[in-house]
Write a protein that holds these residues in place. Sequence first.
Motif, short mmCIF file in Angstrom:
data_model
loop_
_atom_site.label_atom_id
_atom_site.label_comp_id
_atom_site.label_asym_id
_atom_site.label_seq_id
_atom_site.Cartn_x
_atom_site.Cartn_y
_atom_site.Cartn_z
N GLU A 95 55.32 36.38 -74.31
CA GLU A 95 56.72 36.07 -74.00
C GLU A 95 57.29 37.17 -73.11
OE1 GLU A 95 60.95 37.03 -74.60
OE2 GLU A 95 59.25 38.07 -75.55
N ARG A 96 58.03 36.76 -72.10
CA ARG A 96 58.69 37.73 -71.24
C ARG A 96 60.02 37.17 -70.79
NH1 ARG A 96 54.75 38.79 -67.69
NH2 ARG A 96 55.39 37.14 -66.24
N GLY A 97 61.05 37.93 -71.00
CA GLY A 97 62.39 37.51 -70.57
C GLY A 97 62.88 36.27 -71.28
N GLY A 98 62.49 36.10 -72.55
CA GLY A 98 62.94 34.95 -73.31
C GLY A 98 62.19 33.67 -73.01
N GLN A 99 61.00 33.79 -72.39
CA GLN A 99 60.23 32.60 -72.06
C GLN A 99 58.75 32.85 -72.32
OE1 GLN A 99 61.27 30.66 -68.47
NE2 GLN A 99 59.47 29.37 -68.39
N VAL A 100 58.09 31.87 -72.96
CA VAL A 100 56.64 31.93 -73.12
C VAL A 100 56.00 31.44 -71.84
CG1 VAL A 100 54.67 30.90 -74.32
CG2 VAL A 100 56.63 31.69 -75.63
N HIS A 101 55.09 32.24 -71.30
CA HIS A 101 54.47 31.87 -70.03
C HIS A 101 52.95 31.94 -70.06
CE1 HIS A 101 53.32 35.99 -68.78
NE2 HIS A 101 54.35 36.33 -69.54
N ALA A 102 52.37 32.36 -71.21
CA ALA A 102 50.91 32.49 -71.27
C ALA A 102 50.46 32.61 -72.72
CB ALA A 102 50.45 33.71 -70.48
N VAL A 103 49.15 32.43 -72.93
CA VAL A 103 48.54 32.69 -74.22
C VAL A 103 47.45 33.74 -74.03
CG1 VAL A 103 48.98 30.34 -75.04
CG2 VAL A 103 46.77 30.87 -74.00
N GLU A 104 47.30 34.57 -75.03
CA GLU A 104 46.21 35.55 -75.03
C GLU A 104 45.17 35.11 -76.04
OE1 GLU A 104 45.36 40.13 -76.32
OE2 GLU A 104 47.23 39.72 -75.25
N MET A 105 43.93 34.99 -75.60
CA MET A 105 42.85 34.53 -76.45
C MET A 105 42.35 35.68 -77.33
SD MET A 105 42.94 31.48 -75.41
CE MET A 105 41.53 30.76 -76.27
N ALA A 106 41.55 35.32 -78.34
CA ALA A 106 41.02 36.33 -79.26
C ALA A 106 40.17 37.36 -78.54
CB ALA A 106 40.23 35.65 -80.37
N ASP A 107 39.57 37.00 -77.40
CA ASP A 107 38.75 37.94 -76.65
C ASP A 107 39.57 38.73 -75.61
OD1 ASP A 107 39.27 36.03 -74.73
OD2 ASP A 107 37.18 35.48 -74.37
N GLY A 108 40.89 38.56 -75.64
CA GLY A 108 41.76 39.29 -74.73
C GLY A 108 42.06 38.60 -73.42
N PRO A 119 56.16 37.70 -80.77
CA PRO A 119 56.54 39.06 -81.16
C PRO A 119 57.42 39.06 -82.40
CG PRO A 119 56.73 38.77 -78.78
CD PRO A 119 56.44 37.41 -79.35
N ALA A 120 57.12 39.94 -83.33
CA ALA A 120 57.85 39.96 -84.61
C ALA A 120 59.33 40.28 -84.43
CB ALA A 120 57.19 40.97 -85.55
N ASP A 121 59.67 41.00 -83.35
CA ASP A 121 61.06 41.41 -83.16
C ASP A 121 61.85 40.45 -82.26
OD1 ASP A 121 59.74 41.93 -80.83
OD2 ASP A 121 60.45 43.99 -80.60
N LEU A 122 61.32 39.27 -82.02
CA LEU A 122 62.01 38.30 -81.16
C LEU A 122 63.19 37.71 -81.94
CD1 LEU A 122 61.64 37.16 -78.28
CD2 LEU A 122 60.37 35.25 -79.30
N GLU A 123 64.39 38.09 -81.56
CA GLU A 123 65.58 37.74 -82.33
C GLU A 123 65.83 36.24 -82.38
OE1 GLU A 123 69.05 39.86 -81.18
OE2 GLU A 123 68.18 41.84 -81.54
N SER A 124 65.50 35.53 -81.32
CA SER A 124 65.80 34.10 -81.29
C SER A 124 65.01 33.32 -82.33
CB SER A 124 65.50 33.53 -79.90
OG SER A 124 64.12 33.70 -79.57
N CYS A 125 63.90 33.90 -82.80
CA CYS A 125 63.07 33.21 -83.79
C CYS A 125 63.35 33.63 -85.23
CB CYS A 125 61.58 33.45 -83.49
SG CYS A 125 61.02 32.63 -81.98
N ALA A 126 64.19 34.65 -85.40
CA ALA A 126 64.45 35.16 -86.75
C ALA A 126 64.99 34.10 -87.71
CB ALA A 126 65.40 36.36 -86.68
N PRO A 127 65.96 33.26 -87.28
CA PRO A 127 66.45 32.23 -88.20
C PRO A 127 65.36 31.24 -88.63
CG PRO A 127 67.99 32.52 -86.38
CD PRO A 127 66.75 33.27 -86.02
N LEU A 128 64.48 30.88 -87.70
CA LEU A 128 63.41 29.95 -88.03
C LEU A 128 62.40 30.58 -88.99
CD1 LEU A 128 64.57 28.30 -85.63
CD2 LEU A 128 62.21 27.64 -85.13
N ARG A 129 62.09 31.85 -88.77
CA ARG A 129 61.15 32.53 -89.68
C ARG A 129 61.68 32.49 -91.11
NH1 ARG A 129 57.50 35.54 -86.53
NH2 ARG A 129 58.30 36.18 -84.49
N TRP A 130 62.96 32.77 -91.25
CA TRP A 130 63.56 32.80 -92.57
C TRP A 130 63.59 31.39 -93.18
CZ3 TRP A 130 67.72 30.52 -94.97
CH2 TRP A 130 68.08 31.04 -96.20
#
Length: 532
Positions: A270-283, A305-316
């Motif tokens: 995620e960058r700038g509030g937008q998901v733009h890629a995935v990272e695979m298990a091999d990097g 990212p654990a500190d992504l504020e926009s997702c905090a309500p959903l995590r809870w």
Amino acid sequence: MSGDDQSYKRARLRGDLESPFDAIVIGSGAGGLCSAALLALDGQRVLVLERHAVAGGCLQVYKRNGYEWDVGLHYVGEVHREGTLSTLFNKVSRGRLKWARMPEIYNRIAIGDAIFDYHAGSSAFKARMKEYFPAEASAIDRYIELVNLASKGSAGFFAERALPPSQADGLYAQVAPTFMTWAGRTVLDVLRELTSDETLIAVLCGHFGDYAALPEQASFAAHAMVIRHYLDGASYPIGGAQGVADGMADTVRSAGGLVLVGAEVARLIERGGQVHAVEMADGFVIEAKTVISSIGIRKTLDMLPADLESCAPLRWASSKLPLTLGAVVLNVGLNKSNQELGVGPANIWIHRSAQQGQDWKRYVANPAQEPMPLHFISQPSAKDPTWAERYPGRSTMDICSFTDWRLFEPYTQTQWKRRGQAYEDLKQRLTAEMLEQVYRFYPSAKGHVDYTELATPLSFNHFLNRSQGDFMSYSPTPQRYAQRWMRAHSPVKGLYFSGQDVSMGGVSGAMVGGLLAASAVLKRDLFRELRP
């Protein structure tokens, strides 16, 4: 769908991942493949990433010792006639998927030693129920009325979930009252207003395992949607469930996309509030403007990212929702054909007594000693007209028995196939208990069981990436349907949710979730486009 051509590692070595993709789909279950196929049909190049060796999720089959079993599809309603669901299956498979209609009696409900048949068709169903319960005719009529009424509002309710939250409020205000009137009440609450006959209530709740929640906890709207789904009968995919997955995967490939196995996504970038890629298990990093996750909302949030504020309500909020009941599944291979054994296609649901809730409470109070109170037996070989030619002189059964996660929790830190002797002893005990039910209802199977293999909730965790063997994810409670965040749009731009969590549990529910995600990405009402 196994083989070198679908290997992530080989695809990367060949350079297949260097060309850009319009969308990435994480997970190749029914919801993920449905979303991917719909985008492919719209001209998009889609990459589907499956962490395991076979694509399909609960649609896959596996083979052992000259037999094969479906993992999670046992019967499907509404596909034998014109409608949204049949059109959806037809569209994503490009017309290649064919169905075999099950007999008029498609489900049998055992309450103790008494057996009650479910007949296809609303009139036939009501007539048979009135034969069993002549004093409850008005209650039975009213029950079907309520099933239809509660189901009627579901299309608009779920279609609203394809809209961005900023645009959804107006439609929600229109569609929610009809649906939530029944979604906000439990099955048992509604049925006890209709009748005081506990046996009738138990029969009407006879296949609550299809939504994996007790009638005293499940939403009546969820129950009604399942009943309505099967009320006109059921069907089975000719050639087995893998054909459903293969048909959708072929549609993805036909537009230049890829469906890759052994492809584990480690995190979402995620960058700038937008998901733009995935990272695979091999990097390795793969970019796309759209990422759809069909692995479940909770699991998807863990990749951000654990500190992504926009997702905090959903995590809870997601951490507070209960999960569906877990199960053990025994796959049985028999060295006689269905015809030789006299075994037909009808499923059977087996309940200890009419007191389903009390039986469950008694069981979970002492699961190490008490027998499991609910079983489901399916005969995939009897449903598939191609089976006899492919496997002459053989047949199969699946028995799914609902169990308590606490039996398996002590083994969560162990590895597949290396869980220790105590775990193997537990599996042997459960296998014997489940075979007793097979022999009880199909005595001709005695002496012909050639092979058995037991899957536990830990198997579902390993192969389907679940948490507690909850193969249908969140429990369909009134609380679940009150959650506005369970929708196709995530709080992060570029990321969408698909599958069961967006709609309902089960293969058909996951397909609808896939339809909602594709609608959200394409900014079109695909529900409306599919209507006959």
